[in-house]
Design an enzyme around this catalytic site. Structure first.
Site, PDB file in Angstrom:
ATOM      1  N   ARG A  62      -2.109  -5.879  -0.218  1.00  0.00           N
ATOM      2  CA  ARG A  62      -2.942  -5.825   0.993  1.00  0.00           C
ATOM      3  C   ARG A  62      -2.153  -6.403   2.175  1.00  0.00           C
ATOM      4  O   ARG A  62      -2.210  -5.918   3.280  1.00  0.00           O
ATOM      5  CB  ARG A  62      -4.245  -6.642   0.838  1.00  0.00           C
ATOM      6  CG  ARG A  62      -5.187  -6.238  -0.286  1.00  0.00           C
ATOM      7  CD  ARG A  62      -5.988  -4.996   0.029  1.00  0.00           C
ATOM      8  NE  ARG A  62      -5.220  -3.786  -0.022  1.00  0.00           N
ATOM      9  CZ  ARG A  62      -4.737  -3.209  -1.135  1.00  0.00           C
ATOM     10  NH1 ARG A  62      -4.967  -3.722  -2.314  1.00  0.00           N
ATOM     11  NH2 ARG A  62      -4.025  -2.100  -1.065  1.00  0.00           N
ATOM     12  N   ASP A  97      -6.917  -9.271   7.819  1.00  0.00           N
ATOM     13  CA  ASP A  97      -5.670  -8.537   8.064  1.00  0.00           C
ATOM     14  C   ASP A  97      -4.825  -9.090   9.216  1.00  0.00           C
ATOM     15  O   ASP A  97      -3.703  -8.629   9.433  1.00  0.00           O
ATOM     16  CB  ASP A  97      -5.982  -7.051   8.303  1.00  0.00           C
ATOM     17  CG  ASP A  97      -7.002  -6.821   9.423  1.00  0.00           C
ATOM     18  OD1 ASP A  97      -7.046  -7.613  10.391  1.00  0.00           O
ATOM     19  OD2 ASP A  97      -7.764  -5.831   9.332  1.00  0.00           O
ATOM     20  N   HIS A 112     -13.259 -15.353   6.667  1.00  0.00           N
ATOM     21  CA  HIS A 112     -12.950 -15.046   5.265  1.00  0.00           C
ATOM     22  C   HIS A 112     -11.473 -15.278   4.923  1.00  0.00           C
ATOM     23  O   HIS A 112     -10.997 -14.800   3.899  1.00  0.00           O
ATOM     24  CB  HIS A 112     -13.344 -13.597   4.936  1.00  0.00           C
ATOM     25  CG  HIS A 112     -14.833 -13.390   4.912  1.00  0.00           C
ATOM     26  ND1 HIS A 112     -15.429 -12.146   4.933  1.00  0.00           N
ATOM     27  CD2 HIS A 112     -15.853 -14.280   4.862  1.00  0.00           C
ATOM     28  CE1 HIS A 112     -16.752 -12.283   4.900  1.00  0.00           C
ATOM     29  NE2 HIS A 112     -17.034 -13.562   4.864  1.00  0.00           N
ATOM     30  N   GLY A 179     -18.105  -2.633  13.527  1.00  0.00           N
ATOM     31  CA  GLY A 179     -17.457  -2.189  12.290  1.00  0.00           C
ATOM     32  C   GLY A 179     -17.825  -3.009  11.071  1.00  0.00           C
ATOM     33  O   GLY A 179     -16.980  -3.288  10.224  1.00  0.00           O
ATOM     34  N   ASN A 205     -20.834   0.931  15.468  1.00  0.00           N
ATOM     35  CA  ASN A 205     -20.508   1.230  14.064  1.00  0.00           C
ATOM     36  C   ASN A 205     -20.564   2.735  13.825  1.00  0.00           C
ATOM     37  O   ASN A 205     -21.299   3.457  14.507  1.00  0.00           O
ATOM     38  CB  ASN A 205     -21.516   0.527  13.133  1.00  0.00           C
ATOM     39  CG  ASN A 205     -20.881   0.077  11.837  1.00  0.00           C
ATOM     40  OD1 ASN A 205     -19.887  -0.637  11.851  1.00  0.00           O
ATOM     41  ND2 ASN A 205     -21.434   0.494  10.711  1.00  0.00           N
ATOM     42  N   GLU A 207     -21.767   4.187  11.179  1.00  0.00           N
ATOM     43  CA  GLU A 207     -23.087   4.543  10.629  1.00  0.00           C
ATOM     44  C   GLU A 207     -24.014   3.357  10.892  1.00  0.00           C
ATOM     45  O   GLU A 207     -23.536   2.254  11.163  1.00  0.00           O
ATOM     46  CB  GLU A 207     -22.974   4.829   9.123  1.00  0.00           C
ATOM     47  CG  GLU A 207     -22.476   3.634   8.382  1.00  0.00           C
ATOM     48  CD  GLU A 207     -21.911   3.922   6.994  1.00  0.00           C
ATOM     49  OE1 GLU A 207     -21.847   5.085   6.604  1.00  0.00           O
ATOM     50  OE2 GLU A 207     -21.548   2.945   6.332  1.00  0.00           O
TER      51      GLU A 207
END
Ligand code: NAD
Length: 237
Positions: A62, A97, A112, A179, A205, A207
């Site tokens: 990752r 990230d 996180h 997002g 977003n 959805e």
């Protein structure tokens, strides 16, 4: 058209969706798997205890993936917002990230953790992944020799910066989620706190997020397209 003054207190929460246009896959798009792995295997302490080498292989991959990606227009739009609102702006991210910092955001609260960080399972000393030997399957603590683990908040663990986040949620005027599916708690509950404390709530977003009933204004679409246009509107002279 909505314009926000420079003294509007704004808190933004981002999730995996903001990095999708940079080429990093979101968590949900593969049916609750993370890059073809079950979350309990790669994002829990018991998964690490069972197979630390697999977990390290996963996070190293990752990290390598995120190193070969670049921030997109949405990350840069948030840097513009930070300049405009200055001390009235807080950015909270569930992403690991590092793309907000790469874009130039000064102090993203990475609730996180971060892929380029790891810590000792025994003495808790922190290290950078780029200082560990990539050929060693399970890196060891240079201080005490115990296993290092990725500095990622796994399921069942307590996220970082919760008191700072709660403090800024309670005093913000506008809370914006970008997002994020609204499925991973406690982050998914921030919108309720902000709304109950009187903030206007906005979501951007692809959805409808799971916590849509707490959202005043929903902009459906890709954050790299929708957010830069909104930031222009909010900060128009
Ligand atoms: P999620 O995968 O649960 O949800 C992502 C959301 O983003 C979805 O609702 C999807 O519709 C939306 N989306 C996809 N592409 C989009 C785009 N271009 N523009 C706007 N929205 C888009 O992600 P989450 O809510 O952040 O929760 C997943 C957890 O997994 C987080 O805790 C995070 O730490 C971790 N994770 C992180 C990364 C990363 O660092 N980039 C990647 C995968 C997972």
């Amino acid at each position: 058209m909505m314009r926000l003054s420079r003294t509007t207190k704004v808190v933004v929460l981002t999730g995996a969706g903001i990095s999708a246009e940079s080429g990093i896959r979101t968590f949900r798009e593969s049916g609750g798997l993370w890059e073809n792995h079950k979350v309990e295997d790669v994002a829990t302490w018991s998964g690490f205890e069972k197979d630390p080498a697999l977990v390290w292989k996963f996070y190293r991959q990752r990290w390598e993936d995120s190193n070969s990606t670049k921030p997109n227009a949405a990350h840069y739009a948030l840097v513009e917002m930070e300049h405009y609102y200055a001390q009235h702006f807080s950015l909270v991210t569930q992403n690991v990230d590092g793309l907000h910092s790469a874009a130039g955001s000064k102090n993203p609260l990475e609730m996180h953790g971060n892929l380029n960080s790891c810590f000792c399972t025994t003495c808790r000393a922190k290290f950078k992944l780029h200082d560990t030997d990539p050929d060693i399957a399970i890196p060891l603590c240079p201080k005490c020799g115990a296993y290092l683990r990725p500095d990622i908040v796994w399921f069942g663990e307590i996220p970082y910066f919760l008191s700072e986040i709660e403090h800024s949620l309670k005093k913000c005027d506008v809370f914006i989620i970008i997002g994020t599916s609204g499925l991973v708690y406690p982050a998914a509950g921030f919108v309720m706190t902000a709304k109950l404390m009187g903030a206007k709530t906005i979501a951007i977003n692809l959805e409808a997020p799971d916590n849509l009933s707490f959202i005043d204004e929903f902009h459906q679409g890709k954050s790299g397209e929708v957010l830069p246009a909104l930031v222009k509107e909010w900060t128009a002279p």
